[in-house]
Design an enzyme around this catalytic site. Structure first.
Site, PDB file in Angstrom:
ATOM      1  N   ASP A  36      -0.217  15.592  98.213  1.00  0.00           N
ATOM      2  CA  ASP A  36       0.381  15.408  97.088  1.00  0.00           C
ATOM      3  C   ASP A  36       1.320  15.322  96.927  1.00  0.00           C
ATOM      4  O   ASP A  36       2.657  15.179  97.285  1.00  0.00           O
ATOM      5  CB  ASP A  36      -0.166  16.425  95.665  1.00  0.00           C
ATOM      6  CG  ASP A  36      -0.810  16.113  94.403  1.00  0.00           C
ATOM      7  OD1 ASP A  36       0.458  15.575  94.065  1.00  0.00           O
ATOM      8  OD2 ASP A  36      -1.597  15.826  93.816  1.00  0.00           O
ATOM      9  N   ASP A  37       2.019  15.138  95.613  1.00  0.00           N
ATOM     10  CA  ASP A  37       3.429  14.802  94.992  1.00  0.00           C
ATOM     11  C   ASP A  37       5.013  15.560  96.236  1.00  0.00           C
ATOM     12  O   ASP A  37       4.207  16.730  96.421  1.00  0.00           O
ATOM     13  CB  ASP A  37       3.870  15.154  93.710  1.00  0.00           C
ATOM     14  CG  ASP A  37       4.906  14.339  93.053  1.00  0.00           C
ATOM     15  OD1 ASP A  37       5.468  13.747  94.007  1.00  0.00           O
ATOM     16  OD2 ASP A  37       4.753  14.532  92.190  1.00  0.00           O
ATOM     17  N   ARG A  65       8.004  12.475  81.519  1.00  0.00           N
ATOM     18  CA  ARG A  65       8.264  14.073  82.636  1.00  0.00           C
ATOM     19  C   ARG A  65       9.579  13.952  83.376  1.00  0.00           C
ATOM     20  O   ARG A  65      10.232  12.816  83.603  1.00  0.00           O
ATOM     21  CB  ARG A  65       7.070  13.342  83.917  1.00  0.00           C
ATOM     22  CG  ARG A  65       6.768  15.116  84.456  1.00  0.00           C
ATOM     23  CD  ARG A  65       5.728  14.219  85.518  1.00  0.00           C
ATOM     24  NE  ARG A  65       4.691  15.494  86.296  1.00  0.00           N
ATOM     25  CZ  ARG A  65       4.460  15.618  87.388  1.00  0.00           C
ATOM     26  NH1 ARG A  65       4.716  14.497  88.058  1.00  0.00           N
ATOM     27  NH2 ARG A  65       4.030  16.562  87.747  1.00  0.00           N
ATOM     28  N   ASP A  95      -1.442   8.013  90.981  1.00  0.00           N
ATOM     29  CA  ASP A  95      -1.561   9.076  89.677  1.00  0.00           C
ATOM     30  C   ASP A  95      -0.335   7.896  88.882  1.00  0.00           C
ATOM     31  O   ASP A  95      -0.043   7.315  88.743  1.00  0.00           O
ATOM     32  CB  ASP A  95      -0.093   9.900  89.990  1.00  0.00           C
ATOM     33  CG  ASP A  95      -0.578  11.286  89.518  1.00  0.00           C
ATOM     34  OD1 ASP A  95      -1.232  11.374  88.324  1.00  0.00           O
ATOM     35  OD2 ASP A  95      -0.510  12.095  89.922  1.00  0.00           O
ATOM     36  N   CYS A 148      -5.840   8.735  89.350  1.00  0.00           N
ATOM     37  CA  CYS A 148      -5.711  10.342  88.345  1.00  0.00           C
ATOM     38  C   CYS A 148      -4.001   9.769  87.905  1.00  0.00           C
ATOM     39  O   CYS A 148      -3.550   8.831  87.585  1.00  0.00           O
ATOM     40  CB  CYS A 148      -5.151  11.077  89.429  1.00  0.00           C
ATOM     41  SG  CYS A 148      -3.904  13.203  88.929  1.00  0.00           S
ATOM     42  N   ASP A 186      -6.038  18.557  85.358  1.00  0.00           N
ATOM     43  CA  ASP A 186      -5.231  19.522  85.854  1.00  0.00           C
ATOM     44  C   ASP A 186      -4.932  20.257  85.242  1.00  0.00           C
ATOM     45  O   ASP A 186      -5.086  21.734  86.627  1.00  0.00           O
ATOM     46  CB  ASP A 186      -3.726  18.531  85.200  1.00  0.00           C
ATOM     47  CG  ASP A 186      -2.997  17.756  86.042  1.00  0.00           C
ATOM     48  OD1 ASP A 186      -3.878  17.016  86.963  1.00  0.00           O
ATOM     49  OD2 ASP A 186      -2.107  16.952  84.876  1.00  0.00           O
TER      50      ASP A 186
HETATM   51  C1  DGJ Z   1      -0.128  15.016  88.397  1.00  0.00           C
HETATM   52  C2  DGJ Z   1      -1.595  15.241  88.565  1.00  0.00           C
HETATM   53  O1  DGJ Z   1      -2.861  15.411  87.715  1.00  0.00           O
HETATM   54  C3  DGJ Z   1      -1.817  15.996  89.475  1.00  0.00           C
HETATM   55  O2  DGJ Z   1      -2.804  16.644  90.216  1.00  0.00           O
HETATM   56  C4  DGJ Z   1      -0.719  16.225  90.367  1.00  0.00           C
HETATM   57  O3  DGJ Z   1      -0.449  14.963  91.375  1.00  0.00           O
HETATM   58  C5  DGJ Z   1       0.764  15.737  89.835  1.00  0.00           C
HETATM   59  N1  DGJ Z   1       0.626  15.002  88.794  1.00  0.00           N
HETATM   60  C6  DGJ Z   1       2.004  15.425  90.669  1.00  0.00           C
HETATM   61  O4  DGJ Z   1       2.726  15.378  90.241  1.00  0.00           O
END
Ligand code: DGJ
Length: 733
Positions: free
Chosen positions: A346-347, A426, A464, A512, A534
């Site tokens: 992920d991120d 964000r 995302d 996402c 989330d």
């Molecule tokens: C928001 C997503 O919904 C999460 O699952 C994750 O990927 C974060 N962003 C990462 O910044």
């Protein structure tokens, strides 16, 4: 998704120029009837269960209900909420749309009926399309608005469709919520006045409300009985759904793009196409309408809708931004050992001059952060290979941070109103890139293209989108065209996604958007699944997954087992409960396995093995919701049944725990009453088997009486928790 819908092979076309009454648009079980008489306004006649020819011949538009035009324009038509309004090139604000004929084309999967209309005074035409599927009860309707006038026509209202619904005791079910609480069900009777559901986020459109609704025609909604009309606007941008209940005999449902601040200058010769509204009718209650949405979605709108999804571990809740080679490899090893098939990083993996250690930097700088991953992505792919699993990666292509090399180079690419400051989201530094700008579209495409061309082994992308449009303006669009932003953003996004899918048709892509911000049928044709929320707390997930399942199939709903206390709500639930809830969708994990005990890992390994057995039933089967958590009966229950009714999976989750509690026995649904089903409990933790374990019951008994299950999971004293759930697998003998 069936290829034939994309590449029409045999085109059967029939043009009808003479007027005709009662044009029927039909699916296997539904009929929609429209009165099309040349020179007259096309009128709604009927929508519901399939009609016989003789009953259809008796029908005509309801007398005196001239507001029931199928696409009511503002102006000479009766005063009522219009589906269409524009300012003609000479300034006239009114429009009249009279039928000039209709034609029918067919591509093997569906039949498209197009009703042609024209303003008698202006060269403005509107084609109203109805696409009826041959094998599923779904009709998509949309319009093409073409300006044949000498000058520009400004569109001010341009909904996709209107559907009159006969008054009676009609109830509406819709979804609402917020970040971490998506997909909540709201039910209310339709009363006088106007009910409006709309979205203004700009980039995402399903956190707070959804572009889909159900209308129960015979009083309060029932899951498995009663007539229901379901409607889903297939659009990723700002939408508006409204139900107008005035002094007529019909509620009028109007759905389409939210035109607020979005008037559109239609140049001479230009056509504006509205997004499709998908309509279904079922006389098997809400679940029946859901089954139609799921079937249609899997066959025609979801990427790879007939392919089973992989079981994965996603790194986010396990390590957040603290990615390094060691923990990635360890997580891959752990998920592989538990039987998983894919690992998603992920991120946090990227960044050059700026590091991505928290959410305030580096979006846009899609180069591997060598400080965290000195041996690059190739090394991770090799690790995945050595563990025998696939590898996936997270990106957020539509965004940047002020602290990024991309923003330093291209400040003109971000969304910002003329003469205004940027407005950050964000992390206090995030900005949305202007997808209406073709250069930004090329750039977004290049992110995916660079990754997939360099590393063809990447099997999965998590796409995302974590910010709404703020400072709503474009540095790319002219001052005259600023009102195009919301619409052109999504046109640009779709164009980019089409390009990606053309070059990379096979890669799995997750949709996402800060959790479930993009659960809509507008974007899903380019994606295999979406992240439901989330919030991975199992209790709250029961509610969210319940509502989301109204319109979206289990295979598209990513549901992950996570740690306790839960990272969003801090609730502690049993692992068994978390597993049983996640097993109702596309199962995955969102956890650092290193922190799990061997016993927990063993339970997950068993669950993954059992999920593999039931995966075809869950992901390709038919949903029957049984007891709603929103009815607050202390439990929730639902099931999936295979097409041939030879296999079923039944879920029972307790939503509240009290001593001396009295819960209803749950009657199953969707089984063959004449067949015998053998019961096997999955994910079992109880010391003793259930009474029903291994026994064989008739479908009739299971549906008329149902099984009693103990209200608690009976485990060793020290391991007891206040959570209980059961998953039963039924196999026809
Ligand atoms: C928001 C997503 O919904 C999460 O699952 C994750 O990927 C974060 N962003 C990462 O910044």
């Amino acid at each position: 998704m069936k290829k034939a819908t994309l590449f029409i092979t045999a085109l059967l076309s029939m043009a009808v120029t003479a007027g005709a009454k009662n044009v029927a648009i039909e699916t296997p079980g539904n009929t929609l009837v429209v009165d099309v008489t040349n020179g007259q306004r096309p009128m709604f006649v009927y929508y519901g269960a399939k009609l016989s020819a003789s009953d259809m011949a008796n029908l005509k538009p309801a007398a005196g209900f001239s507001r029931n035009e199928i696409y009511l324009p503002y102006g000479p038509a009766p005063a009522a909420e219009a589906a269409f309004a524009c300012r003609h090139s000479d300034g006239n604000m009114t429009t009249e749309l009279l039928a000039t004929g209709y034609d029918v084309t067919s591509d093997g999967n569906s039949t498209v009926t197009t009703i042609h209309t024209k303003d008698p005074q202006y060269a403005l035409t509107v084609d109203i399309h109805y696409k009826a599927y041959n094998d599923v009860d779904m009709i998509e309707t949309w319009t093409d608005i073409t300006n044949g006038e000498k000058g520009t026509v400004t569109l001010t209202d341009f909904y996709s469709a209107t559907l009159p619904i006969r008054r009676g005791d009609v109830w509406m079910s819709s979804l609402y919520g917020s970040w971490a609480n998506e997909g909540q069900v709201d039910e209310e009777p339709l009363t006088a006045g106007e009910k409006v559901i709309k979205n203004t986020d700009g980039t995402r459109n399903s956190h707070t409300s959804h572009a889909e609704v159900m209308f129960s025609l015979n009083g309060k909604a029932q899951e498995n009985s009663g007539q229901v009309i379901g409607a889903a606007l297939c659009y990723g941008g700002n939408y508006e759904l409204k139900v107008v209940t005035d002094d007529s005999e019909y509620h009028r449902f109007i759905a389409g793009i939210n035109a607020d601040n979005s008037f559109y200058h239609l140049k001479k010769g230009e056509t504006f196409t509205t997004p499709p509204l998908a309509l279904t009718f079922s006389d098997e209650g809400l679940s029946g309408a859901s089954r139609n949405f799921h079937k249609w979605g899997r066959e025609y709108r979801l990427a790879h809708g007939n392919d089973l999804r992989r079981i994965l571990l996603n790194s986010w809740e396990g390590v957040y931004f603290n990615i390094n080679e060691e923990n990635m490899n360890q997580m891959m090893g752990d998920i592989a050992a538990m039987g998983g098939e894919l690992f998603v990083m992920d991120d946090g993996w990227f960044g050059g001059k700026y590091q991505r250690n928290t959410d305030n930097a580096a979006l846009g700088d899609w180069v591997v952060d060598k400080r965290k991953l000195p041996n690059g992505i190739e090394n991770l792919i090799n690790d995945a290979k050595s563990h025998g699993i696939k590898f996936g990666i997270w990106v957020e292509p539509e965004a940047t941070n002020t602290a990024s090399e991309l923003y330093e180079k291209h400040p003109e690419w971000v969304i910002k109103a003329p003469r205004r400051e940027i407005s950050c989201g964000r992390g206090g530094t995030q900005l949305v890139l202007d997808m209406s700008n073709p250069k930004v579209q090329d750039y977004a495409f290049s992110i995916i293209d660079n990754l997939l061309s360099k590393y063809p082994e990447i099997a999965y992308i998590k796409w995302d989108a974590n910010m709404p449009i703020q400072s709503a303006g474009s540095q790319y669009l002219s001052m005259d065209d600023q009102s195009y932003l919301y619409i052109d953003y999504h046109r640009g996004l779709e164009k980019t996604l089409k390009r990606i899918r053309k070059k990379y048709p096979d890669v799995t892509i997750q949709l996402c958007a800060s959790g479930g911000g993009r659960a809509n049928w507008g974007l899903l044709p380019y994606f295999d699944e979406f992240w439901v929320s989330d919030n991975t707390d199992a209790l709250q997930r029961i509610y969210m997954q319940w509502g989301t399942s109204y319109f979206f199939p289990a295979m598209a709903m990513a549901c992950h087992i996570s740690a306790t206390p839960n990272h969003t709500v801090f609730r502690t639930t049993s692992l068994k409960f978390r597993i049983d809830v996640a097993m109702a969708g596309r199962l995955g994990m969102e956890i650092q396995p290193k922190n799990m005990t061997d016993e927990e890992k063993a339970l997950c390994k068993k669950a993954i093995a059992e999920y593999k057995e039931i995966r075809p039933v869950v992901q390709l089967g038919n949903i029957y919701r049984l007891v709603s958590p929103f009815d607050h009966k202390g439990l929730a229950s639902m099931m999936y049944v295979s097409d041939s009714k030879d296999k079923a999976v039944w879920y029972w989750w307790k939503t509240a725990n009290f001593y001396n509690q009295h819960l209803p026995r749950v009657r199953m649904a969707g089984l063959d009453p004449t067949r015998m089903y053998k019961v096997r409990e999955l994910d079992r933790i109880d010391l003793n088997p259930l009474d029903c374990e291994g026994k064989v019951y008739t479908g009739k008994f299971l549906m008329e009486t149902g099984l009693d299950v103990p209200y608690t999971n009976e485990v060793e004293w020290g391991k007891k928790t206040d959570w209980s759930s059961r998953v039963l697998y039924l196999e026809a003998q």
